[in-house]
Motif scaffolding. Structure first.
Motif, PDB file in Angstrom:
ATOM      1  N   VAL A  98       0.872  -1.179   0.000  1.00  0.00           N
ATOM      2  CA  VAL A  98       0.000   0.000   0.000  1.00  0.00           C
ATOM      3  C   VAL A  98       0.904   1.223   0.000  1.00  0.00           C
ATOM      4  O   VAL A  98       1.861   1.292   0.787  1.00  0.00           O
ATOM      5  CB  VAL A  98      -0.930   0.028   1.229  1.00  0.00           C
ATOM      6  N   LEU A  99       0.631   2.179  -0.880  1.00  0.00           N
ATOM      7  CA  LEU A  99       1.511   3.336  -1.029  1.00  0.00           C
ATOM      8  C   LEU A  99       0.808   4.620  -0.594  1.00  0.00           C
ATOM      9  O   LEU A  99      -0.239   4.986  -1.126  1.00  0.00           O
ATOM     10  CB  LEU A  99       1.960   3.462  -2.486  1.00  0.00           C
ATOM     11  N   PHE A 100       1.415   5.306   0.384  1.00  0.00           N
ATOM     12  CA  PHE A 100       0.965   6.605   0.864  1.00  0.00           C
ATOM     13  C   PHE A 100       1.956   7.632   0.316  1.00  0.00           C
ATOM     14  O   PHE A 100       3.158   7.531   0.579  1.00  0.00           O
ATOM     15  CB  PHE A 100       0.972   6.661   2.392  1.00  0.00           C
ATOM     16  N   ALA A 101       1.473   8.634  -0.423  1.00  0.00           N
ATOM     17  CA  ALA A 101       2.410   9.529  -1.101  1.00  0.00           C
ATOM     18  C   ALA A 101       1.897  10.961  -1.167  1.00  0.00           C
ATOM     19  O   ALA A 101       0.698  11.227  -1.067  1.00  0.00           O
ATOM     20  CB  ALA A 101       2.693   9.008  -2.514  1.00  0.00           C
ATOM     21  N   ASP A 102       2.841  11.880  -1.378  1.00  0.00           N
ATOM     22  CA  ASP A 102       2.535  13.298  -1.503  1.00  0.00           C
ATOM     23  C   ASP A 102       1.749  13.581  -2.780  1.00  0.00           C
ATOM     24  O   ASP A 102       1.663  12.742  -3.687  1.00  0.00           O
ATOM     25  CB  ASP A 102       3.830  14.108  -1.526  1.00  0.00           C
ATOM     26  N   SER A 103       1.257  14.802  -2.861  1.00  0.00           N
ATOM     27  CA  SER A 103       0.412  15.199  -3.990  1.00  0.00           C
ATOM     28  C   SER A 103       1.159  15.236  -5.315  1.00  0.00           C
ATOM     29  O   SER A 103       0.547  15.188  -6.385  1.00  0.00           O
ATOM     30  CB  SER A 103      -0.206  16.571  -3.720  1.00  0.00           C
ATOM     31  N   GLY A 104       2.483  15.336  -5.286  1.00  0.00           N
ATOM     32  CA  GLY A 104       3.266  15.386  -6.522  1.00  0.00           C
ATOM     33  C   GLY A 104       3.361  14.058  -7.236  1.00  0.00           C
ATOM     34  O   GLY A 104       3.762  14.003  -8.404  1.00  0.00           O
ATOM     35  N   ILE A 105       3.015  12.956  -6.566  1.00  0.00           N
ATOM     36  CA  ILE A 105       3.023  11.639  -7.196  1.00  0.00           C
ATOM     37  C   ILE A 105       1.642  11.404  -7.802  1.00  0.00           C
ATOM     38  O   ILE A 105       0.627  11.600  -7.137  1.00  0.00           O
ATOM     39  CB  ILE A 105       3.385  10.543  -6.184  1.00  0.00           C
ATOM     40  N   PRO A 106       1.588  11.003  -9.090  1.00  0.00           N
ATOM     41  CA  PRO A 106       0.289  10.857  -9.772  1.00  0.00           C
ATOM     42  C   PRO A 106      -0.683   9.965  -9.016  1.00  0.00           C
ATOM     43  O   PRO A 106      -0.288   8.972  -8.390  1.00  0.00           O
ATOM     44  CB  PRO A 106       0.675  10.234 -11.121  1.00  0.00           C
ATOM     45  N   THR A 107      -1.953  10.305  -9.099  1.00  0.00           N
ATOM     46  CA  THR A 107      -3.002   9.564  -8.383  1.00  0.00           C
ATOM     47  C   THR A 107      -2.990   8.086  -8.725  1.00  0.00           C
ATOM     48  O   THR A 107      -3.147   7.234  -7.855  1.00  0.00           O
ATOM     49  CB  THR A 107      -4.379  10.174  -8.699  1.00  0.00           C
ATOM     50  N   GLY A 108      -2.800   7.756  -9.979  1.00  0.00           N
ATOM     51  CA  GLY A 108      -2.828   6.358 -10.390  1.00  0.00           C
ATOM     52  C   GLY A 108      -1.652   5.541  -9.907  1.00  0.00           C
ATOM     53  O   GLY A 108      -1.660   4.310 -10.025  1.00  0.00           O
ATOM     54  N   SER A 109      -0.627   6.211  -9.371  1.00  0.00           N
ATOM     55  CA  SER A 109       0.575   5.505  -8.910  1.00  0.00           C
ATOM     56  C   SER A 109       0.625   5.341  -7.397  1.00  0.00           C
ATOM     57  O   SER A 109       1.617   4.836  -6.866  1.00  0.00           O
ATOM     58  CB  SER A 109       1.833   6.258  -9.377  1.00  0.00           C
ATOM     59  N   LYS A 110      -0.415   5.781  -6.683  1.00  0.00           N
ATOM     60  CA  LYS A 110      -0.442   5.679  -5.228  1.00  0.00           C
ATOM     61  C   LYS A 110      -1.836   5.273  -4.787  1.00  0.00           C
ATOM     62  O   LYS A 110      -2.795   5.297  -5.569  1.00  0.00           O
ATOM     63  CB  LYS A 110      -0.048   7.009  -4.592  1.00  0.00           C
ATOM     64  N   ASP A 111      -1.950   4.900  -3.526  1.00  0.00           N
ATOM     65  CA  ASP A 111      -3.244   4.501  -2.979  1.00  0.00           C
ATOM     66  C   ASP A 111      -3.884   5.602  -2.147  1.00  0.00           C
ATOM     67  O   ASP A 111      -5.111   5.736  -2.128  1.00  0.00           O
ATOM     68  CB  ASP A 111      -3.075   3.239  -2.130  1.00  0.00           C
ATOM     69  N   PHE A 112      -3.045   6.388  -1.454  1.00  0.00           N
ATOM     70  CA  PHE A 112      -3.568   7.460  -0.599  1.00  0.00           C
ATOM     71  C   PHE A 112      -2.706   8.701  -0.746  1.00  0.00           C
ATOM     72  O   PHE A 112      -1.473   8.612  -0.777  1.00  0.00           O
ATOM     73  CB  PHE A 112      -3.601   7.023   0.869  1.00  0.00           C
ATOM     74  N   ASN A 113      -3.367   9.843  -0.825  1.00  0.00           N
ATOM     75  CA  ASN A 113      -2.671  11.121  -0.877  1.00  0.00           C
ATOM     76  C   ASN A 113      -2.501  11.665   0.539  1.00  0.00           C
ATOM     77  O   ASN A 113      -3.487  11.877   1.255  1.00  0.00           O
ATOM     78  CB  ASN A 113      -3.465  12.120  -1.721  1.00  0.00           C
ATOM     79  N   VAL A 114      -1.261  11.826   0.971  1.00  0.00           N
ATOM     80  CA  VAL A 114      -0.964  12.364   2.305  1.00  0.00           C
ATOM     81  C   VAL A 114       0.141  13.403   2.178  1.00  0.00           C
ATOM     82  O   VAL A 114       0.996  13.303   1.298  1.00  0.00           O
ATOM     83  CB  VAL A 114      -0.524  11.251   3.289  1.00  0.00           C
ATOM     84  N   ASN A 115       0.131  14.397   3.050  1.00  0.00           N
ATOM     85  CA  ASN A 115       1.140  15.456   3.001  1.00  0.00           C
ATOM     86  C   ASN A 115       2.313  15.121   3.915  1.00  0.00           C
ATOM     87  O   ASN A 115       2.518  15.740   4.960  1.00  0.00           O
ATOM     88  CB  ASN A 115       0.518  16.795   3.404  1.00  0.00           C
ATOM     89  N   LEU A 116       3.088  14.121   3.508  1.00  0.00           N
ATOM     90  CA  LEU A 116       4.217  13.686   4.322  1.00  0.00           C
ATOM     91  C   LEU A 116       5.345  14.714   4.325  1.00  0.00           C
ATOM     92  O   LEU A 116       5.921  15.020   5.367  1.00  0.00           O
ATOM     93  CB  LEU A 116       4.747  12.347   3.795  1.00  0.00           C
ATOM     94  N   ASN A 117       5.695  15.228   3.137  1.00  0.00           N
ATOM     95  CA  ASN A 117       6.777  16.211   2.997  1.00  0.00           C
ATOM     96  C   ASN A 117       8.037  15.777   3.741  1.00  0.00           C
ATOM     97  O   ASN A 117       8.619  16.529   4.531  1.00  0.00           O
ATOM     98  CB  ASN A 117       6.320  17.592   3.485  1.00  0.00           C
TER      99      ASN A 117
END
Length: 259
Positions: A98-117
């Motif tokens: 499961v991939l949690f990633a910042d907004s700069g990573i395309p939606t289709g390449s992650k499961d959840f958008n989080v502001n990790l920074n």
């Protein structure tokens, strides 16, 4: 109803209850570990955290799974999601991610958008995947120095920090212990400097088929051998020639042709 039938019914109901408990215990979100973390590629909002299952049916994140991000001394922390809960993911097989990633990573390449920074705390920080009591998992890096805070606030720690995060690189958990081709519980030594090392990033969302494979029985680090096939049965003519004595030269000649 006779006493014997009542006893049998009670046993059956108890077994159903145990099966239900076992099912609910395995079908959840706690048998997972942090597999990879990266501060990104140097572009804004490209950091991520990847977690991986080491048992089936761990895709029910809506049950209470959370992420926590800490700076070097945990004086500033953030919890994701800030309110509510993550949704479940589609795939819950052993070794799925499961991939949690910042907004700069395309939606289709992650499961959840989080502001990790994580790029802002690359010199020192920690991330924890919080699940059920006794199963949370953390990784720390660089000059992180707040294991006591992690233990007090979240009931887990990260041990000695791994190397500081580097742009364009990722900290990935080693799976060399035991079966070297799949994640197992024994791959977690609760010591980030031992468990993680810098490597080329390879983030993988839940929709991507795992590359990990089980080992042959008894471990060994290689893929399981192919399932053996049964040898072909001998033809009726060969079996007859093998089991019967031939009383004529003509019969012997026929058997010779079949060999």
């Amino acid at each position: 109803m006779s006493g014997l039938r009542k006893f049998a019914l009670a046993i059956a109901l108890a077994l159903v209850g145990l099966a239900s408990l076992a099912s609910s215990a395995s079908a959840t979100f706690h048998l997972m570990k942090i597999r990879e973390v990266s501060s990104g590629t140097g572009t804004a909002d490209s950091s991520y955290v990847e977690i991986q299952m080491y048992f089936d049916f761990q895709n029910f994140l809506s049950g209470g799974a959370r992420l926590v991000r800490c700076n070097s001394d945990c004086s500033a922390s953030a919890t994701f999601p800030p309110s509510g809960a993550f949704t479940n993911v589609a795939n819950g097989h052993n070794q799925d991610t499961v991939l949690f990633a910042d907004s700069g990573i395309p939606t289709g390449s992650k499961d959840f958008n989080v502001n990790l920074n994580l790029d802002s705390i690359a010199a020192g920080g920690a991330v924890c995947y919080l699940s059920e009591l006794g199963f949370s998992d953390c990784v720390s890096w660089g000059n992180f120095s707040a294991n006591s805070t992690l233990m007090t606030d979240y009931g887990t720690s990260a041990g000695t920090p791994a190397a500081a995060l580097t742009s364009g690189m990722a900290l990935r958990r080693s799976i060399a212990s035991g079966c070297a081709t799949m994640l197992e519980p024994g791959d977690d030594m609760n010591n980030s400097s031992v468990d993680f090392s810098l490597t080329t990033p390879n983030p993988r969302s839940n929709s991507v088929t795992p590359t990990e494979t089980p080992c042959m029985p008894g471990g060994g680090g290689g893929p399981a051998p192919p399932t053996p096939t049964s040898p072909a049965a001998p033809s009726p003519s060969k079996k007859k020639c093998k089991t019967h004595k031939h009383r004529s030269a003509q019969a012997a000649k026929k058997c010779k042709k079949h060999k």
